[in-house]
Design an enzyme around this catalytic site. Structure first.
Site, PDB file in Angstrom:
ATOM      1  N   SER A  82      67.163  65.873  66.453  1.00  0.00           N
ATOM      2  CA  SER A  82      67.847  64.610  66.169  1.00  0.00           C
ATOM      3  C   SER A  82      66.850  63.459  66.145  1.00  0.00           C
ATOM      4  O   SER A  82      65.881  63.500  65.398  1.00  0.00           O
ATOM      5  CB  SER A  82      68.967  64.402  67.198  1.00  0.00           C
ATOM      6  OG  SER A  82      69.897  63.446  66.755  1.00  0.00           O
ATOM      7  N   ASP A 198      73.410  67.949  63.206  1.00  0.00           N
ATOM      8  CA  ASP A 198      72.538  67.634  64.334  1.00  0.00           C
ATOM      9  C   ASP A 198      72.178  68.868  65.172  1.00  0.00           C
ATOM     10  O   ASP A 198      73.040  69.625  65.606  1.00  0.00           O
ATOM     11  CB  ASP A 198      73.248  66.608  65.223  1.00  0.00           C
ATOM     12  CG  ASP A 198      72.325  65.931  66.203  1.00  0.00           C
ATOM     13  OD1 ASP A 198      71.730  66.623  67.046  1.00  0.00           O
ATOM     14  OD2 ASP A 198      72.199  64.684  66.129  1.00  0.00           O
TER      15      ASP A 198
END
Length: 314
Positions: A82, A198
């Site tokens: 991320s 993610d």
């Protein structure tokens, strides 16, 4: 006059000895007498930096990298999830913590999040992620991961199958976008034949990925948020809180495997709160300075173990 036989035998033996060639040792080069041969250089560990996810709390990563650079602790591999993939990519492209810090100070939420009403109604997320991808292209000179001066990998999640996907080749900007695509906030990213979101859903602090890529020592940076949240007011808050819970569960398992764990005090900073960037950077610096003795001890312990192993082989 006849030569006595004993005298004749002795003469013949002397002639045979003179005729036999002798092999002499080559002379030593001048000044080499008594000079010890140089010892082989001591082995150095391959050190990886595993940068965890946490959106706006990722400014703490900048502070950590700055201290490691100041302390001349080498970073031989960067693996990020991320926002960790974003900060890691910028650093891997330039190895310059000052430039990274300057970029972070200028960064605002609108530089990354292209929120749109129509996208929220008709798409699969509040934001497309195109701004994020364009931002990475503008800040990283190289186009592909293979061209980066520092070996690098981003971690994403296969939305269809729930498996971890390690992105260590291909376009850097697309890899960062995929790794950072918080479900519901960003649209999923179609990349390398997969629908990706993610990476924090399955591996928020990618320590084991760093080891799989050859790291001897892993410095992990955990920036996960405090799970408790009594300010949930809308759908976006619900999605972010659900994501934080998932991140927290995965992080608790992974952080036990780090050689050194750096935990900046940023747990109370909101996922999208870019107003706390200076504080987050300072927290990263403080946590990294506190961890430096442990990092140096881990390096020396690794070198000592391998020096003993080398002597055993000798």
């Amino acid at each position: 006059m006849t030569t006595p036989r004993p005298v004749l035998a002795a003469a013949l033996a002397a002639l045979a000895a003179c005729a036999t060639p002798r092999t002499a040792a080559p002379p030593a080069p001048p000044g080499a007498e008594g000079v010890a041969q140089p010892a082989a250089p001591a082995p150095e560990p391959k050190i990886a930096l595993a940068l965890g996810g946490g959106a706006a709390r990722g400014f703490a990563h900048v502070g950590v990298i700055r201290v490691l650079e100041q302390e001349r602790i080498p970073i031989d591999l960067v693996v990020g999830t991320s926002v960790g993939s974003l900060i890691g990519a910028i650093y891997a492209g330039d190895r310059d913590s000052f430039e990274l810090e300057w970029t972070a100070f200028q960064l605002e939420r609108d530089d990354l999040f292209d929120f749109g009403i129509m996208n929220a109604l008709m798409g699969m997320g509040y934001a497309k992620g195109e701004k994020l991808e364009a931002f990475v292209r503008s800040k990283v000179k190289q186009e592909s991961i293979e061209q980066l001066p520092v070996p690098y990998a981003a971690v994403a999640t296969d939305l269809n199958w729930g498996t971890r996907v390690v992105l260590d080749r291909g376009p850097i900007a697309r890899a960062v976008r995929a790794s950072s695509a918080i479900p519901g906030v960003f649209e999923p990213v179609v990349h390398q034949g997969k629908m990706l979101v993610d990476g924090g859903l399955v591996d928020n602090v990618p320590i084991d990925v760093a080891r799989a890529k050859g790291a001897d020592l892993v410095i992990a940076v955990d920036i996960s948020e405090n799970v408790g949240n009594t300010s949930i007011k809308n759908v976006l808050d619900v999605m972010l809180q659900a994501t934080n819970i998932l991140w927290s569960e995965g992080t608790a398992r992974a952080r036990r495997d780090a050689d050194v764990l750096v935990s900046p005090a940023v747990g109370d900073i909101g996922t999208l709160d870019f107003s706390q960037k200076k504080r987050a950077m300072q927290a990263g610096m403080d946590a990294a300075r506190k961890a430096v003795p442990q990092i140096r001890a881990a390096i020396e312990a690794w070198k000592a173990r391998h020096a003993v192993a080398g002597q055993g082989r000798g």
